[in-house]
Write a protein that holds these residues in place. Structure first.
Motif, mmCIF file in Angstrom:
data_model
loop_
_atom_site.group_PDB
_atom_site.id
_atom_site.type_symbol
_atom_site.label_atom_id
_atom_site.label_comp_id
_atom_site.label_asym_id
_atom_site.label_seq_id
_atom_site.Cartn_x
_atom_site.Cartn_y
_atom_site.Cartn_z
ATOM 1 N N LEU A 41 48.473 11.363 63.919
ATOM 2 C CA LEU A 41 47.912 12.590 63.360
ATOM 3 C C LEU A 41 48.160 13.717 64.346
ATOM 4 C CD1 LEU A 41 44.403 11.490 62.014
ATOM 5 C CD2 LEU A 41 46.381 12.194 60.660
ATOM 6 N N ASP A 51 45.449 21.037 67.013
ATOM 7 C CA ASP A 51 44.781 22.208 66.436
ATOM 8 C C ASP A 51 43.597 21.702 65.618
ATOM 9 O OD1 ASP A 51 43.972 24.391 64.992
ATOM 10 O OD2 ASP A 51 46.007 25.133 64.656
ATOM 11 N N PRO A 52 42.394 21.763 66.166
ATOM 12 C CA PRO A 52 41.254 21.062 65.541
ATOM 13 C C PRO A 52 40.920 21.530 64.126
ATOM 14 C CG PRO A 52 40.516 22.457 67.362
ATOM 15 C CD PRO A 52 42.006 22.435 67.415
ATOM 16 N N LEU A 53 41.292 22.742 63.751
ATOM 17 C CA LEU A 53 40.995 23.193 62.375
ATOM 18 C C LEU A 53 42.028 22.683 61.373
ATOM 19 C CD1 LEU A 53 39.933 26.954 62.815
ATOM 20 C CD2 LEU A 53 38.437 25.064 62.178
ATOM 21 N N PHE A 54 43.188 22.253 61.893
ATOM 22 C CA PHE A 54 44.278 21.859 60.989
ATOM 23 C C PHE A 54 44.844 20.495 61.375
ATOM 24 C CE2 PHE A 54 43.936 26.427 60.840
ATOM 25 C CZ PHE A 54 44.116 26.748 59.503
ATOM 26 N N VAL A 55 44.033 19.466 61.250
ATOM 27 C CA VAL A 55 44.474 18.107 61.588
ATOM 28 C C VAL A 55 45.225 17.527 60.386
ATOM 29 C CG1 VAL A 55 43.679 15.766 62.104
ATOM 30 C CG2 VAL A 55 42.560 17.745 63.189
ATOM 31 N N HIS A 56 46.404 17.013 60.640
ATOM 32 C CA HIS A 56 47.167 16.447 59.524
ATOM 33 C C HIS A 56 48.190 15.434 60.015
ATOM 34 C CE1 HIS A 56 50.948 18.754 60.238
ATOM 35 N NE2 HIS A 56 50.096 19.451 60.961
ATOM 36 N N GLY A 57 48.775 14.716 59.086
ATOM 37 C CA GLY A 57 49.815 13.743 59.415
ATOM 38 C C GLY A 57 50.406 13.226 58.126
ATOM 39 N N LEU A 58 51.327 12.293 58.234
ATOM 40 C CA LEU A 58 51.863 11.676 57.027
ATOM 41 C C LEU A 58 50.794 10.759 56.438
ATOM 42 C CD1 LEU A 58 55.488 10.759 58.164
ATOM 43 C CD2 LEU A 58 54.768 12.641 56.671
ATOM 44 N N VAL A 116 44.759 5.439 58.221
ATOM 45 C CA VAL A 116 43.514 5.900 58.872
ATOM 46 C C VAL A 116 42.356 5.097 58.295
ATOM 47 C CG1 VAL A 116 44.082 8.294 59.431
ATOM 48 C CG2 VAL A 116 43.242 7.727 57.136
ATOM 49 N N PRO A 169 36.550 7.786 57.028
ATOM 50 C CA PRO A 169 35.246 8.024 57.668
ATOM 51 C C PRO A 169 34.046 7.558 56.835
ATOM 52 C CG PRO A 169 36.672 9.921 57.972
ATOM 53 C CD PRO A 169 37.396 8.988 57.048
ATOM 54 N N ALA A 195 53.935 12.067 50.998
ATOM 55 C CA ALA A 195 52.523 12.425 50.900
ATOM 56 C C ALA A 195 51.963 12.765 52.278
ATOM 57 C CB ALA A 195 51.742 11.277 50.282
ATOM 58 N N LEU A 219 48.479 13.565 54.791
ATOM 59 C CA LEU A 219 47.059 13.335 55.009
ATOM 60 C C LEU A 219 46.529 14.577 55.717
ATOM 61 C CD1 LEU A 219 45.212 10.693 54.793
ATOM 62 C CD2 LEU A 219 45.663 10.443 57.231
ATOM 63 N N PHE A 277 42.979 24.259 53.352
ATOM 64 C CA PHE A 277 43.992 23.354 53.924
ATOM 65 C C PHE A 277 43.872 21.934 53.387
ATOM 66 C CE2 PHE A 277 45.243 20.546 57.582
ATOM 67 C CZ PHE A 277 46.594 20.850 57.579
#
Lengths: 321, 321
Positions: A84, A88-95, A170, A173, B2, B4, B220
């Protein structure tokens, strides 16, 4: 007077709105129009519409009884990095990485899950457990969701009976919170919360069915009208740890519950399976979530579902239905 | 592939399933059949069907423009003790206490909210803010939910345009988590997270509209196709703290967004208003949640919504729609 109830272990409230209660018959629906098998990608004669077959159980006569196939419109991909981007804590992303497969329950287009034989359902649950374990064992998978959608309102886009498995890179949560709560409870009470719930609910008005190895209850803080949970009496963390006779009792009970629910006119529902393949301290169970009431703005704003059917009435419906 | 994405501040992931993306036109629906006003309890000639009027705004000619009435089928009661029975940790419960009112947006049965004049919507938003404040001031109310359901699939049981206010005697844990997260962020960064989001998103592809005092973005980690958030540029904790010109800009923008959304054929949606009347450190905003995709077993099992419309496409749709 409406009642507020908290989930057994989660910080999750529901409102049981007795004033809004209806008789089960008022939830009755006309059964959906049967769909045609001509264009059904899950039917045996339409193999050209699916990307392949991962594994299948044969019928001993050259055909198949159930099969796992890749989901053609997978919600997660199989290639790339699971990392991930978190700088940038406001915009966490990944595949969105993982596995997404479909389990076709039967070659017959117009068989509802609950109309299959007990033996078939038993074999199917074993196949679900096996495929979930295969997905879970992939190195990039951290949690495996196993679920079944029936009916358009429950999110099913294909009417041919099937389940789905999504392995995620992931750990979700919300599931982590559930597992943590169960673990906290176990530490404080030296006892699994679900074992305690079973001990208490099997003598309550919320008991639906009980047999030698399985129990079905309408949970105290039901979020959905006619919500039902099916749990093994024995503390088992994941479905693939069930014994032969437990699978049989499980199939019997699940079929019975869904057939009773079906008397409302083939209503939409989700089945969700909570397996704990990793930590191994959770209590495996299945939640039957009928989708007979809509979640509105209130549910989405504050996450407090309003349920017009008290679980004590839901259990009577199942027992006497 | 896709993707995440994590919510700006919550431990909440979504899957943006680009492979499943459709063009906005594929979400188009036929507008619902208009309902008759003959049996509508919210219409001016059917006053005998409602329990009374709490407050109304007159039209200067003996009629009314908008009114607040008690909800006849209230989800919460007004009498009894707000105490929760907590001595048995597996079975926590109490009376569902609070206030439940309906705000009728207009006397006209067949006016959609977004077809009202800007001046009417401005006055209506002020009336919502005022009624939310009245409910919040009741001694047994700890949190006040304000929301609007439009369309059957979004949980509306009456088609005549209206909003609802539910004051609850418990603070909903999900809202507490949201407020806590915002507070944590503010402490660590010496800045409100929503102010930071606005600063960043107003130069991003997710910007929908901006005017002198308000901004609209596709968030986002959008959970719903075409999800849109409307926020005041100024840090305002609750709607009743907005200034006159801010209400006007807010009404303009909300109407514009809903009219664009309406080009898909009067789709079902929820509006949810996040007010922080007590702690006063939150950033007031409204979430527009179109209900064009069904939440299925996966969403209910793991709370990771699968959204087929990337917010970057949603924002183009609104801007160019």
């Amino acid at each position: 007077m409406a009642e507020l109830r908290k989930d057994y272990i989660l910080d999750q409230y529901v409102i049981i709105a007795q004033e809004r209660a209806k008789r089960p018959s008022q939830f009755s629906r006309s059964p959906p129009t049967p769909s045609s098998d001509k264009d059904c990608p899950l039917c045996p004669h339409n193999e050209h519409m699916i990307p392949g077959v991962l594994e299948q159980v044969g019928d001993g006569r050259g055909g198949w009884l159930m099969r796992a196939i890749p989901n053609k419109f997978a919600a997660v991909g199989q290639e790339g990095s699971a990392a991930l981007s978190t700088h940038d804590p406001l915009f966490v992303h990944g595949l969105a990485l993982g596995e997404h497969e479909v389990i076709i329950d039967t070659p017959h287009h117009d068989m509802e899950f609950e109309d299959l034989s007990v033996e078939h359902i038993e074999r199917l649950l074993q196949f679900y457990a096996h495929r979930a374990r295969v997905v879970e064992s992939k190195p990039h998978v951290r949690y495996t969701a196993l679920f079944k959608n029936r009916g358009e309102e429950a999110g099913a886009s294909i009417s041919h009976s099937h389940a789905q498995i999504i392995g995620l890179s992931v750990f979700p949560p919300a599931v982590a919170r559930l597992f943590d709560r169960a673990y906290d409870y176990a530490l404080r009470n030296e006892s699994c919360p679900f074992c305690d719930v079973i001990r208490r609910e099997k003598h309550s008005k919320r008991l639906i069915f009980i047999n030698k190895t399985f129990v079905c209850i309408a949970p105290f803080a039901s979020r959905f009208p006619f919500e039902a949970w099916i749990l093994p009496l024995r503390h088992v963390p994941a479905m693939d740890k069930l014994r032969k006779e437990e699978f049989s009792d499980f199939a019997h009970m699940l079929r019975k519950v869904l057939r009773r629910l079906g008397t409302l006119g083939v209503p939409p529902y989700n089945l969700v399976f909570y397996n704990d393949e990793r930590q191994g301290m959770f209590h495996f169970h299945v939640q039957v979530l009928p989708r007979l009431a809509k979640w509105a703005g209130f549910e989405h704003e504050v996450s407090v579902p309003i349920n017009p059917v008290p679980p004590e009435s839901a259990s009577s419906f199942y027992r006497e239905g």
